[in-house]
Enzyme design. Structure first.
Site, PDB file in Angstrom:
ATOM      1  N   PRO A  20       0.830  -1.212   0.000  1.00  0.00           N
ATOM      2  CA  PRO A  20       0.000   0.000   0.000  1.00  0.00           C
ATOM      3  C   PRO A  20       0.861   1.258   0.000  1.00  0.00           C
ATOM      4  CG  PRO A  20      -0.093  -1.132   2.135  1.00  0.00           C
ATOM      5  CD  PRO A  20       0.628  -2.031   1.196  1.00  0.00           C
ATOM      6  N   GLN A  65      -6.136  -1.214   2.150  1.00  0.00           N
ATOM      7  CA  GLN A  65      -5.707  -1.065   3.544  1.00  0.00           C
ATOM      8  C   GLN A  65      -6.621  -0.032   4.219  1.00  0.00           C
ATOM      9  OE1 GLN A  65      -1.971   1.022   4.550  1.00  0.00           O
ATOM     10  NE2 GLN A  65      -1.328  -0.886   5.509  1.00  0.00           N
ATOM     11  N   ALA A 108      -3.356   3.277   2.364  1.00  0.00           N
ATOM     12  CA  ALA A 108      -4.016   3.501   3.659  1.00  0.00           C
ATOM     13  C   ALA A 108      -5.179   4.462   3.447  1.00  0.00           C
ATOM     14  CB  ALA A 108      -3.018   4.086   4.653  1.00  0.00           C
ATOM     15  N   CYS A 148       0.358   5.497   0.029  1.00  0.00           N
ATOM     16  CA  CYS A 148      -0.386   6.761   0.026  1.00  0.00           C
ATOM     17  C   CYS A 148       0.072   7.596  -1.159  1.00  0.00           C
ATOM     18  CB  CYS A 148      -0.087   7.566   1.284  1.00  0.00           C
ATOM     19  SG  CYS A 148      -0.709   6.831   2.782  1.00  0.00           S
ATOM     20  N   TYR A 156       0.334   4.412  13.443  1.00  0.00           N
ATOM     21  CA  TYR A 156      -1.035   4.910  13.300  1.00  0.00           C
ATOM     22  C   TYR A 156      -1.911   4.352  14.427  1.00  0.00           C
ATOM     23  CZ  TYR A 156       0.817   6.866   9.063  1.00  0.00           C
ATOM     24  OH  TYR A 156       1.590   7.594   8.191  1.00  0.00           O
TER      25      TYR A 156
HETATM   26  C1  LIG Z   1       5.098   6.610  -1.453  1.00  0.00           C
HETATM   27  C2  LIG Z   1       4.899   5.651  -0.315  1.00  0.00           C
HETATM   28  C3  LIG Z   1       3.672   5.603   0.331  1.00  0.00           C
HETATM   29  C4  LIG Z   1       3.448   4.668   1.361  1.00  0.00           C
HETATM   30  N1  LIG Z   1       2.198   4.551   1.916  1.00  0.00           N
HETATM   31  C5  LIG Z   1       1.930   3.519   2.750  1.00  0.00           C
HETATM   32  C6  LIG Z   1       0.603   3.199   3.125  1.00  0.00           C
HETATM   33  O1  LIG Z   1      -0.370   3.790   2.654  1.00  0.00           O
HETATM   34  N2  LIG Z   1       0.426   2.192   4.004  1.00  0.00           N
HETATM   35  C7  LIG Z   1       1.479   1.454   4.502  1.00  0.00           C
HETATM   36  O2  LIG Z   1       1.264   0.547   5.308  1.00  0.00           O
HETATM   37  N3  LIG Z   1       2.731   1.719   4.110  1.00  0.00           N
HETATM   38  C8  LIG Z   1       2.966   2.696   3.233  1.00  0.00           C
HETATM   39  N4  LIG Z   1       4.243   2.894   2.777  1.00  0.00           N
HETATM   40  C9  LIG Z   1       5.292   1.951   3.173  1.00  0.00           C
HETATM   41  C10 LIG Z   1       5.402   0.850   2.130  1.00  0.00           C
HETATM   42  O3  LIG Z   1       4.196   0.133   1.950  1.00  0.00           O
HETATM   43  C11 LIG Z   1       6.536  -0.136   2.485  1.00  0.00           C
HETATM   44  O4  LIG Z   1       6.197  -0.827   3.648  1.00  0.00           O
HETATM   45  C12 LIG Z   1       7.875   0.585   2.681  1.00  0.00           C
HETATM   46  O5  LIG Z   1       8.079   1.562   1.686  1.00  0.00           O
HETATM   47  C13 LIG Z   1       9.045  -0.397   2.642  1.00  0.00           C
HETATM   48  O6  LIG Z   1       9.020  -1.117   1.447  1.00  0.00           O
HETATM   49  P1  LIG Z   1       9.975  -0.761   0.197  1.00  0.00           P
HETATM   50  O7  LIG Z   1      11.392  -0.812   0.708  1.00  0.00           O
HETATM   51  O8  LIG Z   1       9.646  -1.854  -0.803  1.00  0.00           O
HETATM   52  O9  LIG Z   1       9.602   0.603  -0.310  1.00  0.00           O
HETATM   53  C14 LIG Z   1       4.497   3.834   1.774  1.00  0.00           C
HETATM   54  C15 LIG Z   1       5.742   3.919   1.151  1.00  0.00           C
HETATM   55  C16 LIG Z   1       5.941   4.795   0.106  1.00  0.00           C
HETATM   56  C17 LIG Z   1       7.276   4.817  -0.593  1.00  0.00           C
END
Ligand SMILES: Cc1cc2nc3c(=O)[nH]c(=O)nc-3n(C[C@H](O)[C@H](O)[C@H](O)COP(=O)(O)O)c2cc1C
Length: 371
Positions: A24, A101, A58, A26, A183
């Site tokens: 997920p 989510q 989210a 945002c 959160y």
């Molecule tokens: C642009 C962006 C928005 C994110 N929004 C959410 C979100 O809405 N909900 C959530 O649980 N994590 C959110 N995250 C965290 C990611 O889902 C993920 O857990 C985190 O970036 C680590 O993974 P990665 O190394 O593959 O980026 C967000 C991350 C990024 C980069």
């Protein structure tokens, strides 16, 4: 032997055709909670690129539960209609499951998006009263949250139920409760943010589990139900992997199908050790101790790295966020790396390297330099 990444997995009544999940993310691009054309194109391109499941960002169960003015919500008929338009379009592009989510930001609500600094909204920026288990702000200078009364905690469960019913009508395959990243549900779980003296403080899992149970009751068994949980607060006196195991056990007992094990974001003072696969150990600990499907996430970007995590039994699925923003065709390229055939939209089929061998020279797999 087929790469584990490309084998199906069953979550509740839903089959993911592969174990690669778009995490997920945002987008801070909604209009009073309602998805816009940005979401249509952002989610559409990710849906068509073949992940086993795509999880929508989210989404606030109430207006005040959003992180920013631009976050998506499911608190009005207008939100529901706007999201239905986007999801129906994604369905025309892909048969693969789509989840959402559901979240409440609690004391971390009423802020600017990260790309505008991420600070709390100022007096002239339509801020709103935030809520939390205890009136402890996230950081100096942040909004002081209102301490939720028992009736308000019950209303929160009702709000999660209403949003879940909206997600059900839209036709999502999965709902994922956000109980990580500092959160509101995580705020109830962590002793750093929950210092209540009542039953919701003595048993910090009480509120999240009441909400989880209420959502379970209205979410169909033939779809998938999961939660994002926190493997570590990275703070003295905060939650650790054993707490994640205990929470996952309870979620399993309530009837949840999977957990995604993340960490951090409970406090700005946390000292996180961020490196490739830095949260996999927490996921692995949950997997060893709880009979529930486990998704690993965090700095996983290379197909072989992802495959090794699954093949060594540390997790059942991989979620990726930034890797998909960087390269929405990650699934196709990983499939080629492992010699697996996946469906391409016919319009794009000619990008397959076996049909267009020149592509391998123009853009060696795994190489960003030549992209
Ligand atoms: C642009 C962006 C928005 C994110 N929004 C959410 C979100 O809405 N909900 C959530 O649980 N994590 C959110 N995250 C965290 C990611 O889902 C993920 O857990 C985190 O970036 C680590 O993974 P990665 O190394 O593959 O980026 C967000 C991350 C990024 C980069």
């Amino acid at each position: 032997m087929t790469a584990k990444l490309f084998t199906p997995i069953q979550l509740g009544g839903v089959t993911l055709p592969n174990r690669i999940v778009v995490s997920p993310m945002c987008q801070y691009s909604a209009d009073d909670g309602a998805m816009t054309d940005w979401h249509l194109i952002h989610l559409g391109q990710l849906a068509e690129s073949g992940p086993g499941m795509l999880v929508v960002e989210a989404t606030g169960v109430t207006r005040e539960g959003r992180i920013t003015h631009g976050c998506t919500g499911l608190y009005s008929d207008g939100n529901e209609a706007a999201m239905a338009r986007v999801i129906q379009a994604c369905r025309r592009l892909s048969r693969n499951p789509i989840g959402i989510q559901l979240a409440h930001a609690g004391r971390k609500a009423s802020t600017h998006p990260p790309f505008a600094g991420g600070k709390p909204l100022g007096a002239g920026e339509s801020p709103w009263q935030t809520v939390a288990p205890s009136p402890i702000p996230f950081n100096d200078g942040w909004h002081v949250p209102h301490e939720m009364q028992v009736g308000e905690i019950r209303q929160l469960a009702a709000d999660f139920v209403q949003a879940t019913l909206r997600a059900r009508r839209i036709g999502f395959d999965a709902v994922e409760l956000h109980s990580a990243h500092g959160y509101l549900l995580h705020q109830f779980l962590s002793p750093l943010s929950n210092q209540r003296k009542d039953e919701y403080g003595k048993n910090r899992m009480k509120a999240p589990l009441e909400i989880a149970q209420a959502v379970r009751e209205v979410w169909p068994k033939e779809r998938a139900l999961g939660a994002r949980i926190s493997g570590n607060d990275w703070m003295e006196g905060g939650l650790g992997a054993d707490d994640a195991v205990a929470y996952a056990k309870e979620l399993k007992r309530v009837g949840y199908d999977y957990v995604c094990v993340s960490s951090g974001a409970m406090s700005p003072l946390a000292k996180m050790k961020v490196e490739p696969g830095y949260q996999v150990g927490f996921a692995s600990k949950v997997k060893q101790n709880v009979p529930i499907a486990v998704r690993a996430v965090g700095m996983i970007a290379d197909p072989q790295q992802a495959e090794d995590i699954l093949a060594s039994g540390k997790a059942d699925m991989i979620a990726m966020a930034r890797a998909f923003l960087d390269n929405p065709r990650w699934v196709w390229h990983a499939a080629e790396r492992f010699g697996v055939q996946v469906d391409y939209p016919p319009q794009y089929a000619r990008t397959r390297h076996d049909l267009w061998p020149g592509a391998a020279l123009a853009r060696p797999l795994g190489s960003k330099a030549a992209a």
